[in-house]
Design a protein around this motif. Structure first.
Motif, PDB file in Angstrom:
ATOM      1  N   ASP A  51      -9.570   3.680   7.593  1.00 54.52           N
ATOM      2  CA  ASP A  51      -8.925   2.358   7.612  1.00 54.52           C
ATOM      3  C   ASP A  51      -7.775   2.276   8.614  1.00 54.52           C
ATOM      4  O   ASP A  51      -7.562   1.226   9.222  1.00 54.52           O
ATOM      5  CB  ASP A  51      -8.384   2.020   6.214  1.00 54.52           C
ATOM      6  CG  ASP A  51      -9.498   1.885   5.196  1.00 54.52           C
ATOM      7  OD1 ASP A  51     -10.198   0.859   5.224  1.00 54.52           O
ATOM      8  OD2 ASP A  51      -9.675   2.813   4.383  1.00 54.52           O
ATOM      9  N   CYS A 109      -3.429   4.680  -0.136  1.00 47.87           N
ATOM     10  CA  CYS A 109      -4.099   5.197   1.064  1.00 47.87           C
ATOM     11  C   CYS A 109      -3.797   6.680   1.200  1.00 47.87           C
ATOM     12  O   CYS A 109      -2.630   7.076   1.212  1.00 47.87           O
ATOM     13  CB  CYS A 109      -3.631   4.457   2.315  1.00 47.87           C
ATOM     14  SG  CYS A 109      -4.401   5.055   3.840  1.00 47.87           S
ATOM     15  N   LYS A 161      -8.040   3.840   0.157  1.00 49.27           N
ATOM     16  CA  LYS A 161      -8.070   3.692   1.609  1.00 49.27           C
ATOM     17  C   LYS A 161      -7.768   5.042   2.256  1.00 49.27           C
ATOM     18  O   LYS A 161      -7.194   5.931   1.623  1.00 49.27           O
ATOM     19  CB  LYS A 161      -7.067   2.625   2.058  1.00 49.27           C
ATOM     20  CG  LYS A 161      -7.443   1.228   1.541  1.00 49.27           C
ATOM     21  CD  LYS A 161      -6.568   0.138   2.111  1.00 49.27           C
ATOM     22  CE  LYS A 161      -5.204   0.106   1.476  1.00 49.27           C
ATOM     23  NZ  LYS A 161      -4.452  -1.122   1.821  1.00 49.27           N
ATOM     24  N   THR A 166       0.853  -1.186   0.000  1.00 47.59           N
ATOM     25  CA  THR A 166       0.000   0.000   0.000  1.00 47.59           C
ATOM     26  C   THR A 166       0.887   1.232   0.000  1.00 47.59           C
ATOM     27  O   THR A 166       1.856   1.312   0.760  1.00 47.59           O
ATOM     28  CB  THR A 166      -0.920   0.018   1.233  1.00 47.59           C
ATOM     29  OG1 THR A 166      -1.814  -1.098   1.171  1.00 47.59           O
ATOM     30  CG2 THR A 166      -1.737   1.303   1.292  1.00 47.59           C
TER      31      THR A 166
END
Length: 601
Positions: free
Chosen positions: A184, A134, A162, A99
């Motif tokens: 998240d 994210c 995210k 991520t």
């Protein structure tokens, strides 16, 4: 640029203001800093950080962002930096498993659609799923006061991105964000992590932040980890991910990045050779329910409920396999049973996707113990389950009924491990106490190892019946003197016992142990014959079969003291220290020896 010009920071910045974007394209680079899974040391993702702005007179990334905003170039600068970060991220091997964390400046929220549109184009070109990105909501300003904030968050979520709250604890409206929006991750600010191992107030705050986050289905990242004690404490408080110089500094060179940092798994855990009892029991009860991906069609959810008529909910995952929450049958029933309801859901104009029906659910790693799971259930009103993860990916669910079975089986196992003669817990419970006390550094902790001197010749001479009587006598005296909170009593086996004490001073403990030893010696002397008592010794064989005289039985106690602020997670090292202290206790006149843990090998 010459050295003389570079030293004139004011001049450079004035020049940069006119040509900011052009110069930034030349000098600004993207550094990546790993964000690592606490339990495994595996890299979960990377935060992208700006570097090189100092070459054009800006000391920090915030300085150049502020200047860009003042000259109307903030969006262009952020789009350039984000696109380069994505391009660099795309070159990582197996990037779909990671991520990328990107900061979202609150001042760009009114132009958020333009930023997202550009990112989606870059993502599509690089074949990266939005769930691999994210956005960190910067708490430098209050995001929630921006009128376009809610609609932007909705769009980011629908696109699959995210969301994280950055600098949690020192910014604006964090609890409001956590309460009202589908977050998240929260990234706990370095202020609360620095010296966490030796600051009880910080540990209390972090522990409760983790508990609240997990109940809400949010994972926790600790920022700024710089020492092993900070890392160990974060791990024991339930933090999911860590980031900081202990793991790796930000780097602009991809060759310096590693897929994992296996040494972290071993930090403070050299004693752990197998799964804990709790993890074994949890793995036995875990339910592997079918899952729904948030980008699946509504029709596929209908089919899933139809194929599983006894199941009222299913876990929802993002494209990376991380839990988003659960989708419950009850939320779809109004459409299922209405005329044209299913057709309405599938209508693109109506715009109803799986994400509209997701309920947040508690999320916790498989390494959590049963008591922590029970605490999460107790603090979650009406929850169907706890979503379990392994390596941050969905592993299954635990229902309330399954958790009750886990607790019952754990209690049964504990009862089976109790010594049948004394009813005291055995070695597993003793090790667990030592481990937990070693991690909790709020106050003094004392580990007392009790061992009878000259027990074998007494047992050989007078028989097992009186030997067992002496053992039961000592257990009764332990219970008489040690009954307060923070006290643990254990039976290692035979004539060996363990007393664990938290939050007592050395003087308090010494006074009670002196009385225990004195009373035991007086009581156990009465078990000898008048003749042996008068002689003060008996004839017997030692462990090597040699016949000689032995003094009357007594107990020796070696005490290991852990001072406040010391975190140690290695039970084997503690046991080795205790063995040395026990030998000193046997050699002492009083039978009692107290020694502080040696910080230096």
């Amino acid at each position: 640029m010459s050295v003389s010009v570079a030293t004139d920071v004011g001049g450079v910045r004035r020049f940069a203001s006119d040509q900011l974007l052009t110069l930034a394209k030349v000098v600004v680079e993207n550094a990546l800093q790993p964000i690592v899974e606490v339990q495994t040391g595996m890299v979960f993702g990377y935060e992208t950080l700006m570097r090189g702005q100092d070459r054009i007179g800006f000391e920090t990334p915030l300085d150049i962002l502020d200047q860009a905003e003042s000259v109307g170039q903030l969006l262009a600068l952020e789009q350039m930096v984000a696109s380069r970060a994505l391009a660099k991220f795309a070159t990582l091997a197996d990037n779909a498993a990671f991520t990328l964390f990107i900061n979202l400046d609150v001042r760009l929220i009114p132009q958020g659609d333009a930023l997202v549109d550009a990112l989606l184009i870059h993502l599509k070109a690089a074949r990266i799923a939005p769930s691999s990105v994210c956005f960190e909501l910067s708490e430098r300003f209050d995001n929630t006061n921006v009128p376009e904030f809610e609609s932007l968050i909705l769009r980011l979520r629908r696109a699959g991105f995210k969301l994280a709250i950055d600098d949690f604890g020192v910014g604006h409206a964090e609890m409001k964000l956590l309460c009202d929006y589908p977050i998240d991750y929260i990234k706990i600010d370095r202020h609360f992590i620095s010296g966490l191992d030796s600051n009880s107030r910080k540990r209390h705050l972090v522990k409760n932040i983790v508990q609240i986050a997990h109940v809400l289905g949010v994972r926790v990242i600790a920022e700024g980890i710089e020492t092993e004690p900070e890392f160990i404490t974060c791990r024991e408080l339930g933090v999911d991910l860590v980031q900081g110089w202990l793991i790796a500094r930000p780097t602009t060179h991809l060759a310096e990045l590693q897929p994992s940092y296996p040494h972290l798994r071993e930090v403070g855990q050299s004693h752990r050779s197998s799964q804990s009892l709790d993890e074994i029991l949890i793995r036995k009860q875990i339910e592997h329910l079918p899952t729904v991906f948030e980008n699946d069609s509504i029709e596929s959810v209908f089919d899933l409920f139809r194929r599983n008529p006894r199941q009222s909910f299913f876990p929802v995952l993002n494209a990376n396999g991380e839990p988003r929450g659960i989708i419950h049958e009850i939320h779809l029933k109004e459409y299922i049973y209405q005329p044209f309801g299913r057709d309405l859901l599938k209508n693109k104009v109506y715009e109803r996707t799986i994400s509209h029906f997701v309920d947040r659910a508690p999320v916790v790693g498989l390494d959590a113990d049963a008591d922590r799971l029970m605490a999460i259930f107790a603090n979650t009103e009406g929850s169907d389950c706890v979503l379990l993860t392994e390596n941050m990916r969905y592993a299954g669910v635990i229902s309330a009924s399954s958790l009750i079975r886990i607790i019952n089986e754990k209690q049964l196992k504990s009862a089976q491990e109790q010594n049948p003669l004394t009813g005291l817990p055995g070695n597993r419970a003793i090790r667990n106490f030592m481990r937990d006390a070693g991690r909790d550094s709020d106050g003094f902790r004392h580990f007392c190892y009790c061992d009878f001197d000259n027990f074998k010749p007494f047992n050989d001479h007078y028989g097992f019946h009186l030997g067992d009587h002496a053992i039961s006598l000592f257990a009764a005296l332990m219970r008489r003197y040690f009954f307060a909170d923070g006290v643990f009593l254990g039976h290692v086996g035979g004539d060996d016992f363990f007393i664990g004490i938290s939050d007592w001073t050395g003087e308090e403990l010494t006074e009670i142990l002196d009385r225990l030893l004195s009373d035991f010696h007086a009581d156990v002397t009465e078990l000898y014959s008048p003749e042996d008592r008068s002689a003060g010794r008996i004839r017997g064989e030692d462990r090597h079969g040699v016949t000689r005289d032995f003094a009357l039985m007594r107990c020796s106690i070696g005490v290991l003291e852990l001072p406040p602020g010391l975190v140690i997670d290695d039970v084997s090292r503690l046991s080795a220290e205790i063995a040395t202290i026990k030998k000193s206790a046997k050699e002492s006149d009083t039978g009692l020896h107290i020694s502080r843990f040696r910080l230096v090998e």
